[in-house]
Enzyme design. Structure first.
Site, mmCIF file in Angstrom:
data_model
loop_
_atom_site.group_PDB
_atom_site.id
_atom_site.type_symbol
_atom_site.label_atom_id
_atom_site.label_comp_id
_atom_site.label_asym_id
_atom_site.label_seq_id
_atom_site.Cartn_x
_atom_site.Cartn_y
_atom_site.Cartn_z
ATOM 1 C CB SER A 120 -17.247 78.856 -20.807
ATOM 2 O OG SER A 120 -17.576 79.476 -19.615
ATOM 3 C CG HIS A 141 -22.484 77.552 -21.221
ATOM 4 N ND1 HIS A 141 -22.359 78.177 -22.431
ATOM 5 C CD2 HIS A 141 -21.623 78.192 -20.386
ATOM 6 C CE1 HIS A 141 -21.468 79.147 -22.337
ATOM 7 N NE2 HIS A 141 -21.007 79.178 -21.114
ATOM 8 C CD GLU A 153 -24.533 77.488 -25.583
ATOM 9 O OE1 GLU A 153 -24.428 77.621 -26.802
ATOM 10 O OE2 GLU A 153 -23.545 77.554 -24.825
ATOM 11 C CG ASN A 191 -18.644 81.197 -25.867
ATOM 12 O OD1 ASN A 191 -19.233 82.268 -25.853
ATOM 13 N ND2 ASN A 191 -18.248 80.588 -24.764
HETATM 14 N N1 LIG Z 1 -18.119 84.373 -15.714
HETATM 15 C C1 LIG Z 1 -18.835 84.116 -16.800
HETATM 16 O O1 LIG Z 1 -19.257 85.012 -17.548
HETATM 17 C C2 LIG Z 1 -19.187 82.681 -17.126
HETATM 18 C C3 LIG Z 1 -20.240 82.432 -18.026
HETATM 19 C C4 LIG Z 1 -20.595 81.100 -18.276
HETATM 20 C C5 LIG Z 1 -19.903 80.075 -17.671
HETATM 21 N N2 LIG Z 1 -18.874 80.359 -16.817
HETATM 22 C C6 LIG Z 1 -18.181 79.228 -16.173
HETATM 23 O O2 LIG Z 1 -18.661 79.110 -14.838
HETATM 24 C C7 LIG Z 1 -17.614 78.606 -14.004
HETATM 25 C C8 LIG Z 1 -17.416 79.540 -12.832
HETATM 26 O O3 LIG Z 1 -17.099 80.812 -13.291
HETATM 27 P P1 LIG Z 1 -17.244 82.117 -12.367
HETATM 28 O O4 LIG Z 1 -17.115 83.271 -13.283
HETATM 29 O O5 LIG Z 1 -18.423 81.991 -11.490
HETATM 30 O O6 LIG Z 1 -15.919 81.978 -11.475
HETATM 31 P P2 LIG Z 1 -15.613 82.622 -10.050
HETATM 32 O O7 LIG Z 1 -14.142 82.682 -9.948
HETATM 33 O O8 LIG Z 1 -16.430 83.857 -9.835
HETATM 34 O O9 LIG Z 1 -16.149 81.526 -9.009
HETATM 35 C C9 LIG Z 1 -15.598 80.263 -8.864
HETATM 36 C C10 LIG Z 1 -15.831 79.825 -7.423
HETATM 37 O O10 LIG Z 1 -15.543 78.441 -7.314
HETATM 38 C C11 LIG Z 1 -14.958 78.233 -6.051
HETATM 39 N N3 LIG Z 1 -14.225 76.955 -6.025
HETATM 40 C C12 LIG Z 1 -13.044 76.667 -6.599
HETATM 41 N N4 LIG Z 1 -12.719 75.374 -6.355
HETATM 42 C C13 LIG Z 1 -13.730 74.856 -5.631
HETATM 43 C C14 LIG Z 1 -13.979 73.582 -5.069
HETATM 44 N N5 LIG Z 1 -13.105 72.595 -5.206
HETATM 45 N N6 LIG Z 1 -15.118 73.393 -4.386
HETATM 46 C C15 LIG Z 1 -16.002 74.394 -4.219
HETATM 47 N N7 LIG Z 1 -15.818 75.631 -4.740
HETATM 48 C C16 LIG Z 1 -14.693 75.855 -5.429
HETATM 49 C C17 LIG Z 1 -14.048 79.443 -5.866
HETATM 50 O O11 LIG Z 1 -13.664 79.617 -4.524
HETATM 51 C C18 LIG Z 1 -14.927 80.549 -6.412
HETATM 52 O O12 LIG Z 1 -15.727 81.135 -5.397
HETATM 53 C C19 LIG Z 1 -16.411 78.418 -14.907
HETATM 54 O O13 LIG Z 1 -16.377 77.093 -15.351
HETATM 55 C C20 LIG Z 1 -16.679 79.377 -16.048
HETATM 56 O O14 LIG Z 1 -16.050 79.004 -17.245
HETATM 57 C C21 LIG Z 1 -18.508 81.637 -16.518
#
Ligand SMILES: NC(=O)c1ccc[n+]([C@@H]2O[C@H](COP(=O)([O-])OP(=O)(O)OC[C@H]3O[C@@H](n4cnc5c(N)ncnc54)[C@H](O)[C@@H]3O)[C@@H](O)[C@H]2O)c1
Length: 374
Positions: A120, A141, A153, A191
């Site tokens: 993000s 994104h 995006e 954002n």
């Molecule tokens: N949550 C949102 O609204 C949102 C929206 C857009 C983008 N994002 C981005 O998406 C990404 C993930 O966010 P999320 O909300 O899904 O997080 P989350 O915490 O729900 O999930 C992250 C997952 O990644 C896994 N993980 C961590 N290290 C790892 C590795 N080395 N290999 C494999 N898996 C690994 C974790 O165990 C976890 O299950 C981030 O970069 C976040 O900024 C989030």
């Protein structure tokens, strides 16, 4: 380049959503996480989405079987990426960890494979330095919840090739997403342009110009936003909003400085609906609304709209995105009732220039007239 096989790294909220929309739309997906229990939780989320789809009559039984047959999950990252055409990384938002994972993917994936990140806020250019294929690194994104949110995006790094951009757009379209393009820059489109709405609203509240209720009410009834900035902030999470604003402040300077009221609420743990208190109180303890200040709602909408339009014009001035993509992005990614450029054209450029000139004189550089207005 045709993308038939994707590996999604991270089976959390976003990773499982990306895996779901990919498998649903005919792409073979392998989802990866570090522990079996995380994978199980991700698969369970997907199964629940599929069951909901069946219950609502949106997915037939045979479509559900097809979807699940295209989906695998493993803790073996190297095995998952070794025959992938594209890898989409959706792990924790941490540059160091993401770079380590990018280097591992780069070492194990075939040379033609594209490596995308769902970050993000982190720099795609910096992520690309962890690989020997910066031309094949790109941002994809997605928005949460992935299955419901139409926007993708596509974030273009300095070295991202045209072929990589075309492949990412094709994958997004296959997933039934509306894609918009943004050059790698803080906050990308959505954002970055959303932040002034929240920041201006908080500043007006902090300065005692208007109450939260007056501002929320003006933005929903006059400007037709589905939620006012304070309600939206509480819903998204004030910690999330504060972090996003702090990143933009660090990268772009004072015009994104988080207001003190916001910092204080976050410090106190009043981070919105998930904590049952933020700008508003939720649950049993309801606070009395403040005494209205009596400020005109058209004035409030105008005052919040001007910095938003200014930021959108700055993105065009800097060649980060075009007007059409910005309008689509803000409508689909942030539920704006109209795109910033639709609003600009409706108000009229001359009027917006006059308004910004006034604000610039009164409030300083964060309201200066962008080049776009000549
Ligand atoms: N949550 C949102 O609204 C949102 C929206 C857009 C983008 N994002 C981005 O998406 C990404 C993930 O966010 P999320 O909300 O899904 O997080 P989350 O915490 O729900 O999930 C992250 C997952 O990644 C896994 N993980 C961590 N290290 C790892 C590795 N080395 N290999 C494999 N898996 C690994 C974790 O165990 C976890 O299950 C981030 O970069 C976040 O900024 C989030």
């Amino acid at each position: 380049m045709a993308v038939n096989k994707i590996a999604v790294i991270g089976s959390g909220l976003m990773g499982s959503g990306i895996a779901y929309v990919s498998a649903w739309n005919g792409i073979h997906v392998t989802m990866v996480d570090i522990k079996q229990e995380y994978i199980d939780a991700g698969m369970e989320r997907i199964r629940t989405d599929v069951m909901t789809g069946i219950d609502k009559g949106k997915i037939s039984m045979s479509e559900a079987e097809g979807l699940m047959s295209r989906l695998n999950a493993t803790i073996d990252l190297e095995g998952a990426v070794k025959d992938a055409d594209m890898v989409i990384e959706a792990i924790f938002e941490n540059m160091k960890v993401k770079k380590e994972v990018f280097a591992k993917i780069d070492a194990a994936a075939p040379p033609h494979c594209i490596i995308a990140s769902n970050t993000s806020s982190l720099s795609i250019d910096e992520l690309a330095t962890a690989t020997k294929r910066p031309d094949k690194v790109i941002g994809m994104h997605y928005f949460s919840p992935v299955a419901a949110m139409k926007l993708l995006e596509v974030v273009i790094g300095e070295k991202t090739s045209e072929e990589t951009i075309a492949a990412a757009i094709a994958v997004g379209e296959k997933q039934k997403k509306q894609t918009v393009k943004a050059k790698n820059s803080p906050g990308f489109i959505v954002n970055r342009i959303l932040m002034p709405v929240l920041r201006e609203a908080i500043i007006l509240y902090e300065q005692g110009v208007a109450t939260k209720e007056e501002i929320d009410n003006a933005m929903t009834t006059k400007a037709k936003f589905p939620a006012g900035p304070f309600t939206l902030g509480d819903f998204v999470g004030l910690d999330v909003a504060f972090n996003a604003m702090s990143t933009l402040y660090r990268e772009l300077g004072d015009c994104f400085k988080p207001p003190e009221v916001l910092a204080k609420l976050v410090e106190e743990g009043a981070i919105g609906t998930k904590a049952k208190k933020g700008f508003y109180q939720y649950g049993a303890e309801q606070a009395e609304p403040e005494e209205p200040k009596g400020v005109d709602s058209d004035w409030l909408v105008n005052r919040i709209t001007m910095p938003v339009l200014r930021e959108a014009m700055i993105l065009v001035d800097h060649g980060i995105a075009n007007e059409n993509d910005i309008d689509i992005g803000m409508k689909l990614g942030a539920s704006f009732p109209a795109g910033p450029f639709e609003t600009l054209n409706k108000i009229g450029k001359d009027k917006v220039r006059n308004e910004l000139e006034k604000l610039h004189k009164e409030l300083g550089e964060c309201y200066s007239v962008p080049k776009y207005l000549g």
